[in-house]
Design a protein around this motif. Structure first.
Motif, PDB file in Angstrom:
ATOM      1  N   UNK A 140     -42.369  23.592  68.563  1.00 37.80           N
ATOM      2  CA  UNK A 140     -42.144  22.574  67.522  1.00 37.80           C
ATOM      3  C   UNK A 140     -42.969  22.879  66.285  1.00 37.80           C
ATOM      4  N   UNK A 141     -42.333  22.729  65.109  1.00 37.00           N
ATOM      5  CA  UNK A 141     -43.105  22.722  63.860  1.00 37.00           C
ATOM      6  C   UNK A 141     -42.612  21.575  62.986  1.00 37.00           C
ATOM      7  N   UNK A 142     -43.451  21.155  62.082  1.00 34.52           N
ATOM      8  CA  UNK A 142     -43.031  20.236  61.031  1.00 34.52           C
ATOM      9  C   UNK A 142     -43.526  20.829  59.734  1.00 34.52           C
ATOM     10  N   UNK A 143     -42.599  21.106  58.818  1.00 39.15           N
ATOM     11  CA  UNK A 143     -43.030  21.727  57.568  1.00 39.15           C
ATOM     12  C   UNK A 143     -42.143  22.897  57.211  1.00 39.15           C
ATOM     13  N   UNK A 144     -42.756  23.981  56.779  1.00 46.26           N
ATOM     14  CA  UNK A 144     -42.028  25.115  56.228  1.00 46.26           C
ATOM     15  C   UNK A 144     -42.287  26.371  57.056  1.00 46.26           C
ATOM     16  N   UNK A 145     -41.220  26.918  57.652  1.00 43.70           N
ATOM     17  CA  UNK A 145     -41.373  28.151  58.448  1.00 43.70           C
ATOM     18  C   UNK A 145     -41.921  29.281  57.583  1.00 43.70           C
ATOM     19  N   UNK A 146     -41.359  29.421  56.359  1.00 41.02           N
ATOM     20  CA  UNK A 146     -41.801  30.543  55.514  1.00 41.02           C
ATOM     21  C   UNK A 146     -43.262  30.368  55.091  1.00 41.02           C
ATOM     22  N   UNK A 195     -41.049  29.824  50.524  1.00 43.03           N
ATOM     23  CA  UNK A 195     -40.101  30.358  49.538  1.00 43.03           C
ATOM     24  C   UNK A 195     -39.626  29.302  48.534  1.00 43.03           C
ATOM     25  N   UNK A 196     -39.468  28.055  48.962  1.00 46.16           N
ATOM     26  CA  UNK A 196     -39.011  27.023  48.016  1.00 46.16           C
ATOM     27  C   UNK A 196     -40.034  26.818  46.896  1.00 46.16           C
TER      28      UNK A 196
END
Ligand SMILES: Cc1cn([C@H]2C[C@H](O)[C@@H](COP(=O)(O)OP(=O)(O)OP(=O)(O)O)O2)c(=O)[nH]c1=O
Length: 192
Positions: free
Chosen positions: A160-166, A173-174
């Motif tokens: 599980x993550x919450x946020x931005x994979x990159x 990247x955004x």
């Protein structure tokens, strides 16, 4: 105007490539990444990134991009492990818990700097001896904050993550696209 990636991280070069950005030059910043006494993870990550972008040599009109990724377990900063023993220590501390990954990105042009911090949460499953030893043997932990990389074999430890994979991988990247456009980088060229 030249675009300079101020980073020796192959992940950052790859993630820039994902949005079609190819640097004219790559210059790894050489700064002291030792945390200050009692420094908290996010201010640390922000400060180190600002120091990186100030340290990279460039012409006045060049655009320079630097970033730093810091793994934070509570108030504790986990940098890049010195050796396999420290990587093991980090992995056992992260096992079965949630931690934060902070990536700060800075873009400099002339005497202006645009900077943004992205904070994500990551859960690591409860690890077994077999899992930790197998991961250490891959050597993948080398040069990775917190002693793991989500994009490699350690991805199997992250349910599980919450946020931005990159951002966790090293460059959000955004936000990077937004900072580059703010600095006048022609990211999305208009059709003639
Ligand atoms: C948490 C995590 C970190 N990392 C990497 C990204 C960064 O390269 C590294 C953190 O170290 P950094 O100090 O952010 O960067 P660096 O020393 O590799 O490169 P430079 O200072 O020249 O820009 O950890 C991953 O690749 N995947 C992950 O999941």
């Amino acid at each position: 105007m030249a675009f300079i990636l101020g980073s020796g991280s192959p992940r950052r070069l790859e993630l820039l490539g994902q949005i079609g950005v190819v640097p004219d030059a790559v210059r790894a910043p050489d700064i002291d990444e030792t945390p200050l006494k009692a420094e908290l993870p996010r201010p640390y990550c922000n400060r180190v990134t600002a120091q990186k972008v100030a340290a990279v040599e460039a012409d006045f009109d060049d655009i320079v991009l630097c970033a730093d990724t810091t793994v934070a377990l509570g108030r504790r900063i986990m940098g890049k492990p010195d050796d396999a023993a420290q990587a093991a220590e980090y992995l056992w501390k992260l096992s079965g818990r949630r931690h934060r990954v902070i990536t700060s990105v800075a873009v400099k042009r002339g005497d202006r700097v645009w900077q943004k911090d992205v904070v994500s949460s990551v859960r690591v499953k409860a690890l077994s001896n077999v899992e930790v030893n197998a991961y250490l043997a891959t050597g993948d932990w080398q040069g990775k904050a917190g002693g793991y990389a989500i994009q490699g074999p350690a991805g199997a430890f992250i349910p599980w993550i919450s946020g931005s994979f990159s951002a966790i991988m090293g460059l959000p990247v955004t936000e990077t696209a937004g900072l580059l456009m703010a600095a006048g980088y022609p990211l999305y060229k208009e059709a003639p």
